[in-house]
Motif scaffolding. Structure first.
Motif, mmCIF file in Angstrom:
data_model
loop_
_atom_site.group_PDB
_atom_site.id
_atom_site.type_symbol
_atom_site.label_atom_id
_atom_site.label_comp_id
_atom_site.label_asym_id
_atom_site.label_seq_id
_atom_site.Cartn_x
_atom_site.Cartn_y
_atom_site.Cartn_z
ATOM 1 N N ALA A 1 0.823 -1.211 0.000
ATOM 2 C CA ALA A 1 0.000 0.000 0.000
ATOM 3 C C ALA A 1 0.857 1.261 0.000
ATOM 4 O O ALA A 1 0.444 2.309 -0.520
ATOM 5 N N ALA A 2 2.054 1.166 0.570
ATOM 6 C CA ALA A 2 2.956 2.320 0.632
ATOM 7 C C ALA A 2 3.756 2.510 -0.653
ATOM 8 O O ALA A 2 4.538 3.457 -0.755
ATOM 9 N N GLY A 3 3.621 1.582 -1.613
ATOM 10 C CA GLY A 3 4.265 1.786 -2.908
ATOM 11 C C GLY A 3 5.253 0.740 -3.344
ATOM 12 O O GLY A 3 5.715 0.760 -4.495
ATOM 13 N N ALA A 4 5.608 -0.191 -2.456
ATOM 14 C CA ALA A 4 6.520 -1.256 -2.872
ATOM 15 C C ALA A 4 5.753 -2.301 -3.680
ATOM 16 O O ALA A 4 4.575 -2.555 -3.428
ATOM 17 N N GLU A 5 6.423 -2.896 -4.649
ATOM 18 C CA GLU A 5 5.849 -4.032 -5.361
ATOM 19 C C GLU A 5 6.200 -5.286 -4.560
ATOM 20 O O GLU A 5 7.369 -5.515 -4.234
ATOM 21 N N VAL A 6 5.190 -6.078 -4.234
ATOM 22 C CA VAL A 6 5.391 -7.267 -3.401
ATOM 23 C C VAL A 6 4.961 -8.495 -4.198
ATOM 24 O O VAL A 6 3.818 -8.578 -4.651
ATOM 25 N N TRP A 7 5.907 -9.433 -4.363
ATOM 26 C CA TRP A 7 5.606 -10.689 -5.046
ATOM 27 C C TRP A 7 5.475 -11.805 -4.024
ATOM 28 O O TRP A 7 6.329 -11.963 -3.143
ATOM 29 N N LEU A 8 4.433 -12.592 -4.153
ATOM 30 C CA LEU A 8 4.204 -13.748 -3.298
ATOM 31 C C LEU A 8 4.247 -15.000 -4.174
ATOM 32 O O LEU A 8 3.500 -15.096 -5.152
ATOM 33 N N ALA A 9 5.134 -15.926 -3.850
ATOM 34 C CA ALA A 9 5.243 -17.173 -4.597
ATOM 35 C C ALA A 9 4.648 -18.293 -3.765
ATOM 36 O O ALA A 9 5.146 -18.590 -2.679
ATOM 37 N N ASP A 10 3.578 -18.916 -4.250
ATOM 38 C CA ASP A 10 2.870 -19.914 -3.450
ATOM 39 C C ASP A 10 2.759 -21.237 -4.186
ATOM 40 O O ASP A 10 2.231 -21.301 -5.294
ATOM 41 N N PRO A 11 3.243 -22.333 -3.572
ATOM 42 C CA PRO A 11 3.123 -23.661 -4.165
ATOM 43 C C PRO A 11 1.912 -24.447 -3.662
ATOM 44 O O PRO A 11 1.955 -25.658 -3.534
ATOM 45 N N GLY A 12 0.843 -23.737 -3.325
ATOM 46 C CA GLY A 12 -0.365 -24.403 -2.874
ATOM 47 C C GLY A 12 -0.447 -24.600 -1.382
ATOM 48 O O GLY A 12 -1.069 -25.564 -0.916
ATOM 49 N N ARG A 13 0.152 -23.729 -0.610
ATOM 50 C CA ARG A 13 0.075 -23.848 0.839
ATOM 51 C C ARG A 13 -1.316 -23.463 1.341
ATOM 52 O O ARG A 13 -2.053 -22.708 0.701
ATOM 53 N N ALA B 1 -2.799 -10.616 -7.595
ATOM 54 C CA ALA B 1 -2.874 -10.549 -9.053
ATOM 55 C C ALA B 1 -1.820 -11.488 -9.618
ATOM 56 O O ALA B 1 -0.616 -11.215 -9.523
ATOM 57 N N ALA B 2 -2.256 -12.615 -10.177
ATOM 58 C CA ALA B 2 -1.317 -13.627 -10.670
ATOM 59 C C ALA B 2 -0.453 -13.076 -11.796
ATOM 60 O O ALA B 2 -0.925 -12.364 -12.684
ATOM 61 N N MET B 3 0.828 -13.422 -11.753
ATOM 62 C CA MET B 3 1.800 -12.978 -12.746
ATOM 63 C C MET B 3 2.358 -14.118 -13.584
ATOM 64 O O MET B 3 2.601 -13.962 -14.778
ATOM 65 N N ALA B 4 2.613 -15.266 -12.964
ATOM 66 C CA ALA B 4 3.249 -16.384 -13.670
ATOM 67 C C ALA B 4 3.030 -17.660 -12.882
ATOM 68 O O ALA B 4 2.744 -17.631 -11.670
ATOM 69 N N ARG B 5 3.174 -18.805 -13.586
ATOM 70 C CA ARG B 5 3.081 -20.111 -12.940
ATOM 71 C C ARG B 5 4.199 -21.009 -13.452
ATOM 72 O O ARG B 5 4.546 -20.960 -14.634
ATOM 73 N N PHE B 6 4.737 -21.815 -12.546
ATOM 74 C CA PHE B 6 5.816 -22.736 -12.887
ATOM 75 C C PHE B 6 5.551 -24.082 -12.229
ATOM 76 O O PHE B 6 5.069 -24.144 -11.088
ATOM 77 N N ASP B 7 5.897 -25.163 -12.922
ATOM 78 C CA ASP B 7 5.917 -26.491 -12.318
ATOM 79 C C ASP B 7 7.346 -26.757 -11.855
ATOM 80 O O ASP B 7 8.272 -26.795 -12.667
ATOM 81 N N THR C 1 2.456 -20.561 -8.107
ATOM 82 C CA THR C 1 1.896 -19.325 -8.667
ATOM 83 C C THR C 1 2.618 -18.137 -8.056
ATOM 84 O O THR C 1 2.715 -18.034 -6.819
ATOM 85 N N ILE C 2 3.103 -17.252 -8.895
ATOM 86 C CA ILE C 2 3.696 -16.003 -8.434
ATOM 87 C C ILE C 2 2.671 -14.897 -8.685
ATOM 88 O O ILE C 2 2.195 -14.730 -9.804
ATOM 89 N N ALA C 3 2.329 -14.194 -7.610
ATOM 90 C CA ALA C 3 1.315 -13.157 -7.710
ATOM 91 C C ALA C 3 1.818 -11.867 -7.081
ATOM 92 O O ALA C 3 2.648 -11.893 -6.165
ATOM 93 N N ARG C 4 1.291 -10.781 -7.584
ATOM 94 C CA ARG C 4 1.563 -9.478 -6.950
ATOM 95 C C ARG C 4 0.549 -9.280 -5.837
ATOM 96 O O ARG C 4 -0.668 -9.445 -6.026
ATOM 97 N N LEU C 5 1.051 -8.952 -4.650
ATOM 98 C CA LEU C 5 0.205 -8.728 -3.498
ATOM 99 C C LEU C 5 -0.305 -7.287 -3.548
ATOM 100 O O LEU C 5 0.486 -6.339 -3.658
ATOM 101 N N LEU C 6 -1.623 -7.131 -3.459
ATOM 102 C CA LEU C 6 -2.222 -5.816 -3.521
ATOM 103 C C LEU C 6 -2.369 -5.247 -2.127
ATOM 104 O O LEU C 6 -2.728 -5.966 -1.194
ATOM 105 N N GLY C 7 -2.096 -3.971 -1.978
ATOM 106 C CA GLY C 7 -2.181 -3.329 -0.672
ATOM 107 C C GLY C 7 -3.605 -3.019 -0.254
ATOM 108 O O GLY C 7 -4.535 -3.096 -1.030
#
Length: 223
Positions: free
Chosen positions: A174-186, A195-201, A217-223
């Motif tokens: 929310a303060a302006g940083a871009e935050v990426w969250l990479a989740d393997p189904g936890r 906001a999903a950006m990419a997916r990898f096996d 799934t790699i997603a951008r975390l929205l503030g």
């Protein structure tokens, strides 16, 4: 162990790991464990403690592998930016960011052995990464604008951990940083505000996972 290695985290890490390359990111070499039980037992013995957290620093977790792969495939995403690898583990994503031309790369961990592993791995790959032993949540205000990009790979694996870090990461976004969250189904990854950006096996070992690969799934975390 003798008192010498006990006082030297780098020596301990070299003794209980081997240099290997993660399957999704073979460009990067890391000090990695080959079996989970011996590394866990060795870490408990070295620390003189029982019931410790798993030695996350000794493995290339699927979230970090996917994050590193995305960065190396598209270095323009990080080139010239100030990057934080949050809960960095072995520092894989931080190393990828440095290789991709980030202006500054910091890697933060609460485990001193993880910080030592990150420093060893950065040196092994000839890149500059500043590794910090710190719980940044609550100690670094989003208002500082310290980072342009925050990488958080595979951090939503426990409810207490997620509850501790997610509000801070959202505040940073929310303060302006871009935050990426990479989740393997936890189980505890948020279902909204992404906001999903990419997916990898990502190939994984059954010593750590219950399958042979994880869809990350790699997603951008929205503030």
């Amino acid at each position: 162990m003798t008192e010498g290695p006990r006082r030297d985290p780098a020596a301990f890490i070299r003794a209980v790991t081997a240099i290997a390359r993660p399957p999704l990111v073979p460009e990067i070499a890391l000090h990695l464990a080959t079996e989970i039980t011996p590394i866990w037992q060795a870490t408990e013995a070295w620390l003189g403690e029982v019931g410790i957290e798993p030695p996350f620093w000794a493995f290339a977790w699927p979230g970090s592998q996917a994050m590193a792969r995305l960065i190396l495939d598209d270095p323009a995403r990080v080139a010239g930016r100030r990057v934080l690898d949050f809960a960095a583990g072995c520092g894989l994503a931080a190393i990828a960011a440095a290789r991709a031309g980030a202006a500054l790369v910091e890697a933060a961990e609460i485990d001193p052995l993880a910080v030592a592993a990150t420093r060893l791995n950065a040196a092994l790959n000839g890149v500059a990464v500043t590794a910090l032993v710190a719980d940044l949540v609550g100690s670094v205000s989003p208002r500082t604008g310290r980072w342009d990009l925050i990488l958080a790979g595979d951090v939503c694996y426990e409810a207490p951990m997620t509850g501790h870090i997610l509000p801070w990461l959202r505040a940073m976004a929310a303060a302006g940083a871009e935050v990426w969250l990479a989740d393997p189904g936890r189980a505890y990854v948020p279902r909204e505000g992404l906001a999903a950006m990419a997916r990898f096996d990502v190939p994984v070992t059954r010593e750590l996972e219950d399958r042979d690969s994880r869809r990350v799934t790699i997603a951008r975390l929205l503030g």
